[in-house]
Design an enzyme around this catalytic site. Structure first.
Site, PDB file in Angstrom:
ATOM      1  N   ASN A 173      -4.086 -59.177   1.285  1.00  0.00           N
ATOM      2  CA  ASN A 173      -4.749 -59.426   0.002  1.00  0.00           C
ATOM      3  C   ASN A 173      -4.768 -58.100  -0.757  1.00  0.00           C
ATOM      4  O   ASN A 173      -5.567 -57.227  -0.448  1.00  0.00           O
ATOM      5  CB  ASN A 173      -6.173 -59.935   0.259  1.00  0.00           C
ATOM      6  CG  ASN A 173      -6.990 -60.067  -1.011  1.00  0.00           C
ATOM      7  OD1 ASN A 173      -6.443 -60.048  -2.109  1.00  0.00           O
ATOM      8  ND2 ASN A 173      -8.293 -60.210  -0.853  1.00  0.00           N
ATOM      9  N   LYS A 231      -5.676 -57.569  -3.692  1.00  0.00           N
ATOM     10  CA  LYS A 231      -6.772 -57.516  -4.668  1.00  0.00           C
ATOM     11  C   LYS A 231      -6.244 -57.015  -6.024  1.00  0.00           C
ATOM     12  O   LYS A 231      -5.113 -57.310  -6.381  1.00  0.00           O
ATOM     13  CB  LYS A 231      -7.917 -56.657  -4.140  1.00  0.00           C
ATOM     14  CG  LYS A 231      -8.337 -57.037  -2.723  1.00  0.00           C
ATOM     15  CD  LYS A 231      -9.627 -56.418  -2.311  1.00  0.00           C
ATOM     16  CE  LYS A 231      -9.872 -56.710  -0.852  1.00  0.00           C
ATOM     17  NZ  LYS A 231     -11.221 -56.385  -0.430  1.00  0.00           N
ATOM     18  N   HIS A 257     -12.976 -66.200  -1.722  1.00  0.00           N
ATOM     19  CA  HIS A 257     -13.158 -64.830  -1.219  1.00  0.00           C
ATOM     20  C   HIS A 257     -14.556 -64.346  -1.608  1.00  0.00           C
ATOM     21  O   HIS A 257     -15.049 -64.662  -2.694  1.00  0.00           O
ATOM     22  CB  HIS A 257     -12.084 -63.914  -1.819  1.00  0.00           C
ATOM     23  CG  HIS A 257     -12.039 -62.576  -1.149  1.00  0.00           C
ATOM     24  ND1 HIS A 257     -12.963 -61.589  -1.408  1.00  0.00           N
ATOM     25  CD2 HIS A 257     -11.212 -62.068  -0.204  1.00  0.00           C
ATOM     26  CE1 HIS A 257     -12.696 -60.531  -0.656  1.00  0.00           C
ATOM     27  NE2 HIS A 257     -11.627 -60.801   0.084  1.00  0.00           N
ATOM     28  N   GLU A 283     -15.599 -61.662  -2.679  1.00  0.00           N
ATOM     29  CA  GLU A 283     -15.679 -60.911  -3.942  1.00  0.00           C
ATOM     30  C   GLU A 283     -15.752 -61.863  -5.126  1.00  0.00           C
ATOM     31  O   GLU A 283     -16.269 -61.498  -6.185  1.00  0.00           O
ATOM     32  CB  GLU A 283     -14.492 -59.933  -4.036  1.00  0.00           C
ATOM     33  CG  GLU A 283     -14.696 -58.761  -3.083  1.00  0.00           C
ATOM     34  CD  GLU A 283     -13.440 -58.048  -2.648  1.00  0.00           C
ATOM     35  OE1 GLU A 283     -12.360 -58.305  -3.209  1.00  0.00           O
ATOM     36  OE2 GLU A 283     -13.543 -57.233  -1.707  1.00  0.00           O
ATOM     37  N   GLU A 298     -14.663 -63.776   7.099  1.00  0.00           N
ATOM     38  CA  GLU A 298     -14.745 -62.415   6.584  1.00  0.00           C
ATOM     39  C   GLU A 298     -16.206 -62.040   6.356  1.00  0.00           C
ATOM     40  O   GLU A 298     -16.779 -62.362   5.288  1.00  0.00           O
ATOM     41  CB  GLU A 298     -14.009 -62.312   5.253  1.00  0.00           C
ATOM     42  CG  GLU A 298     -12.534 -62.634   5.342  1.00  0.00           C
ATOM     43  CD  GLU A 298     -11.748 -61.926   4.249  1.00  0.00           C
ATOM     44  OE1 GLU A 298     -10.886 -61.134   4.591  1.00  0.00           O
ATOM     45  OE2 GLU A 298     -12.040 -62.146   3.057  1.00  0.00           O
ATOM     46  N   GLY A 331     -13.946 -53.829   3.434  1.00  0.00           N
ATOM     47  CA  GLY A 331     -13.763 -52.534   2.770  1.00  0.00           C
ATOM     48  C   GLY A 331     -14.732 -51.455   3.213  1.00  0.00           C
ATOM     49  O   GLY A 331     -14.821 -50.403   2.567  1.00  0.00           O
ATOM     50  N   SER A 390     -11.952 -55.006   7.241  1.00  0.00           N
ATOM     51  CA  SER A 390     -11.641 -53.680   7.799  1.00  0.00           C
ATOM     52  C   SER A 390     -10.681 -53.730   8.990  1.00  0.00           C
ATOM     53  O   SER A 390     -10.783 -52.906   9.900  1.00  0.00           O
ATOM     54  CB  SER A 390     -12.930 -52.936   8.171  1.00  0.00           C
ATOM     55  OG  SER A 390     -13.681 -52.657   6.995  1.00  0.00           O
TER      56      SER A 390
HETATM   57  C1  PEP Z   1     -10.437 -58.690   2.169  1.00  0.00           C
HETATM   58  O1  PEP Z   1     -10.847 -58.348   1.085  1.00  0.00           O
HETATM   59  O2  PEP Z   1     -10.027 -59.844   2.335  1.00  0.00           O
HETATM   60  C2  PEP Z   1     -10.455 -57.711   3.244  1.00  0.00           C
HETATM   61  C3  PEP Z   1     -10.403 -58.162   4.457  1.00  0.00           C
HETATM   62  O3  PEP Z   1     -10.550 -56.386   2.885  1.00  0.00           O
HETATM   63  P1  PEP Z   1     -10.479 -55.109   3.846  1.00  0.00           P
HETATM   64  O4  PEP Z   1      -9.400 -55.361   4.876  1.00  0.00           O
HETATM   65  O5  PEP Z   1     -10.171 -53.961   2.960  1.00  0.00           O
HETATM   66  O6  PEP Z   1     -11.825 -54.999   4.502  1.00  0.00           O
END
Ligand code: PEP
Length: 242
Positions: free
Chosen positions: A11, A13, A97, A99, A167, A173, A205
């Site tokens: 992803n 983003k 997601h 976000e 997630e 992040g 992460s």
């Molecule tokens: C995500 O936003 O789907 C995600 C898993 O981000 P990160 O790997 O940066 O934590």
């Protein structure tokens, strides 16, 4: 029990201008020429879908959108429909997601409508769920995620049209991850809500150092990768761990 081939999805983003986005896509496609045992997907920003799709052609790396609107077309300024993603060469759409749930106020009902839209357009929906730090600390992670699944998944879900990404919001992040025991526990709980054979990804992460341990868990069928998907070497290292 149906076989579940791992899926490693990147992803990107809101990252990627033409030069770096294309270099990244080419880098992933190049590495994917080597043998790999997982499905690979990249989800660039909408502006790069066509160019990244072109860069991936001839490889088995799939293309996905990071979101879609629930309607096929209409007066929805700034939005992209699932049909438009399909036209741009996508096979998958991420929906729900955190976000978007947290910064755009998307509800489970919105996510359910977007999931149905993805299916209407012939896309696989990657439905994201996950608890906040406060919810985990209150011991409510499984309850919260169960409620998100109940509200976000249409009744007619089938394993070939659906991927669920667990997630935890506090892991995205931040460099933090749940323990492997916690991931295994919640993935097993999530599986009880899903049709047999549905893939459940872990996201939050994931990086080349922790990928092998997380992806070795029996209930983890791949990863949704944010930050580490922006470097072809790191994304590929995670894919190799799958
Ligand atoms: C995500 O936003 O789907 C995600 C898993 O981000 P990160 O790997 O940066 O934590």
């Amino acid at each position: 029990m149906a076989e579940r081939k791992p899926l490693v999805a990147g992803n990107w983003k809101m990252n990627g201008r033409p030069a770096d986005g294309l270099a990244l896509a080419r880098g992933v496609a190049e590495r994917a020429r080597a043998p790999h045992r997982c499905d690979l997907l990249v989800c660039p920003p909408f502006t790069l879908l066509a160019a990244v799709g072109e860069a991936l052609s001839g490889s088995d790396v799939m293309l996905g959108g990071q979101d879609c609107h629930s309607a096929p077309s209409g007066a929805f300024t700034g939005c992209i429909s699932a049909e438009m993603l399909k036209d741009a060469g996508c096979s998958h759409a991420i929906v729900g997601h955190s976000e978007r749930r947290h910064t755009c106020g998307e509800t489970d009902a919105d996510v359910r409508a977007k999931t149905l839209a993805a299916w209407r357009a012939g896309l696989v929906a990657i439905v994201c769920v996950g608890e906040t730090r406060a919810e985990r600390e209150a011991g409510k992670a499984i309850e919260i995620v169960g409620a998100q699944l109940a509200g976000s998944l249409p009744d007619e879900a089938s394993a070939d049209q659906l991927v669920v990404a667990y997630e935890p919001v506090w892991a995205i992040g931040t460099g933090l991850t749940p323990t492997t025991a916690d991931i295994a526990e919640i993935h097993a709980a999530i599986r009880r809500h899903l049709p047999d054979g549905t893939r459940i990804l872990y996201g939050g992460s994931v990086n080349p150092k922790n990928a092998a341990e997380i992806l070795a868990l029996a209930e983890v069928d791949g990863a949704l990768v944010g930050g580490a998907s922006l470097k072809a070497d790191d994304f590929w290292a995670i894919a190799q761990a799958a």
